[in-house]
Design a protein around this motif. Structure first.
Motif, PDB file in Angstrom:
ATOM      1  N   SER A 195      -3.564  -2.467   0.314  1.00  0.00           N
ATOM      2  CA  SER A 195      -4.449  -3.632   0.359  1.00  0.00           C
ATOM      3  C   SER A 195      -5.024  -3.653   1.770  1.00  0.00           C
ATOM      4  CB  SER A 195      -3.689  -4.927   0.067  1.00  0.00           C
ATOM      5  OG  SER A 195      -3.094  -5.422   1.251  1.00  0.00           O
ATOM      6  N   GLN A 197      -4.641  -5.743   3.980  1.00  0.00           N
ATOM      7  CA  GLN A 197      -3.906  -6.817   4.661  1.00  0.00           C
ATOM      8  C   GLN A 197      -4.052  -6.798   6.183  1.00  0.00           C
ATOM      9  OE1 GLN A 197      -2.092  -9.311   3.102  1.00  0.00           O
ATOM     10  NE2 GLN A 197      -1.787 -10.232   5.099  1.00  0.00           N
ATOM     11  N   LYS A 200      -7.708  -7.223   7.440  1.00  0.00           N
ATOM     12  CA  LYS A 200      -8.314  -8.565   7.326  1.00  0.00           C
ATOM     13  C   LYS A 200      -7.715  -9.506   8.349  1.00  0.00           C
ATOM     14  CE  LYS A 200      -5.695 -10.377   3.311  1.00  0.00           C
ATOM     15  NZ  LYS A 200      -5.846 -11.171   2.092  1.00  0.00           N
ATOM     16  N   ARG A 219      -1.844   2.185  -5.055  1.00  0.00           N
ATOM     17  CA  ARG A 219      -0.382   2.113  -4.976  1.00  0.00           C
ATOM     18  C   ARG A 219       0.222   3.172  -5.892  1.00  0.00           C
ATOM     19  NH1 ARG A 219       0.246  -4.578  -4.568  1.00  0.00           N
ATOM     20  NH2 ARG A 219      -1.332  -4.703  -2.951  1.00  0.00           N
ATOM     21  N   ASP A 235     -10.392  -9.848  -2.058  1.00  0.00           N
ATOM     22  CA  ASP A 235      -9.495 -10.078  -0.935  1.00  0.00           C
ATOM     23  C   ASP A 235     -10.164 -11.044   0.039  1.00  0.00           C
ATOM     24  OD1 ASP A 235      -7.114  -9.452   0.480  1.00  0.00           O
ATOM     25  OD2 ASP A 235      -8.325  -8.278   1.886  1.00  0.00           O
ATOM     26  N   ARG A 367      -0.222 -16.728   7.535  1.00  0.00           N
ATOM     27  CA  ARG A 367       0.431 -15.595   8.232  1.00  0.00           C
ATOM     28  C   ARG A 367       1.106 -16.057   9.519  1.00  0.00           C
ATOM     29  NH1 ARG A 367      -1.134 -13.267   3.445  1.00  0.00           N
ATOM     30  NH2 ARG A 367      -3.403 -13.195   3.313  1.00  0.00           N
ATOM     31  N   ALA A 410      -5.399 -12.689  -2.243  1.00  0.00           N
ATOM     32  CA  ALA A 410      -6.106 -11.624  -2.953  1.00  0.00           C
ATOM     33  C   ALA A 410      -5.961 -11.878  -4.449  1.00  0.00           C
ATOM     34  CB  ALA A 410      -5.548 -10.253  -2.589  1.00  0.00           C
TER      35      ALA A 410
HETATM   36  N1  ASP Z   1      -2.369  -8.384   0.628  1.00  0.00           N
HETATM   37  C1  ASP Z   1      -1.677  -9.215  -0.313  1.00  0.00           C
HETATM   38  C2  ASP Z   1      -1.451  -8.449  -1.618  1.00  0.00           C
HETATM   39  O1  ASP Z   1      -2.062  -7.412  -1.852  1.00  0.00           O
HETATM   40  C3  ASP Z   1      -2.443 -10.440  -0.673  1.00  0.00           C
HETATM   41  C4  ASP Z   1      -2.488 -11.435   0.462  1.00  0.00           C
HETATM   42  O2  ASP Z   1      -1.434 -11.901   0.890  1.00  0.00           O
HETATM   43  O3  ASP Z   1      -3.608 -11.764   0.880  1.00  0.00           O
HETATM   44  O4  ASP Z   1      -0.659  -8.872  -2.434  1.00  0.00           O
END
Ligand code: ASP
Length: 465
Positions: A195, A197, A200, A219, A235, A367, A410
């Protein structure tokens, strides 16, 4: 003559038109030949009358899936042949001339029905044919409409779509990475992102404040029914927000999407109800509860938020691991426990999942925007300082430079569209889907590569015994 799309024919009764498309089906009654034609906008019934000699000759050769340009006259159907409520059910095309643009062999799979009786391997192998069926055309076109409106709605809210790399470094998202060998740096590998993550969050460090992206994620998981090795997320990340802010804007956009694009559907409860993880487990036995009051109603959408998940759980090896996302912050009242690494089993995370009819369609969290707190998460999981520095040093550095509080989410876009289109699995809403085993049967991927390619990369394959 300009081409007319089939959906526009009804407005042209009495006129001569040119259409282009495929022969959907041919019914030869000797004197009369009936031909249904199909383009991306719909189907029209055509008829070749006995006096149209040339057209008759060509028409008797035509088979399903041949590609043609047809001129003809749009006529009202006689009253007894009218099919109300069907596109072009009140008209037919009197065919005057047919030009063959391409022939077709007998298609390997039938493209006219809904395809549900055809083995899925055949459908995936001949996907270019499978996608011709109206059901699949609709799925793919509605997918686009949903993406387009999602973009527009987030733009209206001040978000910017920003692309992030598909070749990056391995990150711990809880799955195995797909890796890409580097030729220039022999022995080193990129990873495909599970992702965006980290990117971003780094965009929040960069001051963009409101980011979103339709991001492809990769994945490498063992076969798990409805998973694809690559899938699409919507996302999103925002600065200066708390949990409620992220949930509110997503709820607003989700409602607007459904109301605009699926007006026939009914959202069970607005505002979306919320369950804590504990309540969901106690009441439904899982954390993606199907709270529909009527499970037989295909137009009922029961969104539900699930919150207050435990941050950590014990892995098989007895060590603590994160339940959702290592970058999440704990709920504020547990920040002290995290910093002191105590009461671990009771720490709740700011994670929120959004579920729909028993499926998780998204998830996110607020976060840790301070380095020491992020570091503590990895310490709880038993990571050595050196490993934390190597894998997350860049995040820690960024957080030292004035990174604002931030959080995001996301959506699993494929799954959301699957539910909106009333499809049983995500392969039905992905143009070129892979099998449950991760194979692309049409392209033949994955495949072996040439010995030279391996040599350049310094890779030797050990043959399986
Ligand atoms: N990156 C996280 C996921 O793929 C989603 C997020 O927490 O924004 O589950």
């Amino acid at each position: 003559m300009m081409r007319t799309y089939i959906k526009d024919l009804a407005a042209k009764v009495g006129e001569e038109v040119l259409i282009k498309g495929w022969v959907d089906i041919r019914r030869d009654q000797g004197k009369l030949i009936f031909l249904d034609f199909r383009d991306v906008t719909g189907v029209i019934q055509g008829v070749i009358l006995p006096n149209a000699k040339e057209a008759h000759e060509v028409g008797s050769k035509l088979r399903s899936e041949w590609v043609v340009a047809v001129t003809g006259k749009v006529n009202k159907r006689p009253e007894r042949n009218v099919q109300k409520d069907k596109l072009n059910g009140e008209i037919e095309l009197e065919i005057l001339n047919i030009e063959i643009l391409n022939e077709s062999v007998t298609p390997a799979i039938d493209v006219r029905g809904d395809g549900k009786d055809i083995g899925e391997d055949s459908r995936l192998k001949y996907r270019y044919l499978d996608l011709r069926r109206p059901r699949m055309q609709k799925n793919i076109i509605n997918r686009y409409k949903l993406m387009k409106l999602t973009r527009d709605l987030f733009e209206k809210e001040g978000f910017t779509e920003i692309e992030t790399p598909n070749m990056t470094a391995s990150t711990p998202e809880g799955s195995r990475d797909f890796i890409v060998p580097s030729r220039l740096e022999r022995g080193a590998f990129y990873a495909l992102p599970q992702s965006p993550q980290q990117y971003k969050q780094l965009l929040m460090a960069s001051g963009f404040e409101k980011y979103f992206q339709f991001a492809r994620c990769y994945r490498d998981e063992d076969t798990r029914g409805d998973r694809q090795p690559e899938f699409t997320q919507m996302d999103l990340e925002m600065s200066f927000v708390e949990r409620e802010d992220v949930m509110a804007i997503n709820e607003k956009v989700l409602i607007e999407l459904v109301k605009t694009l699926y007006p026939e559907k009914q959202i069970q409860q607005i505002p979306f109800p919320r369950l804590t993880y504990k309540e969901a487990m106690e009441k439904y036995g899982n954390d993606k509860p199907d709270i529909r009051t009527d499970k037989n109603n295909p137009n009922l959408l029961a969104f539900c938020w699930v919150v207050d998940f435990p941050f950590f759980e014990k892995a098989d090896d007895g060590k603590w691991t994160f339940t959702h996302n290592p970058f999440s912050a704990p709920k504020p009242e547990f920040m002290n426990d995290l910093m002191e690494k105590k009461n671990i089993e009771n720490i709740l995370t700011t994670q929120y999942d959004i579920t729909l009819n028993g499926y998780e369609i998204g998830g996110g969290s607020i976060r840790n925007h301070r380095g020491p707190a992020l570091k503590k998460v990895f310490e709880v999981m038993g990571y050595e300082d050196e490993r934390i520095e190597k894998n997350f040093g860049h995040m820690m550095r960024a957080f030292e430079t004035g990174t604002p509080p931030h959080g995001g989410i996301a959506w699993g876009l494929d799954r959301f569209i699957m539910l909106l289109q009333n499809e049983p699995n995500i392969r039905e809403v992905i143009a070129f889907a892979k099998t449950g085993e991760g194979k692309d049967l049409m392209m033949g991927a994955p495949t072996e590569v040439l010995p030279e390619q391996l040599r350049e990369l310094g890779i030797e394959i050990k043959k399986k015994k």
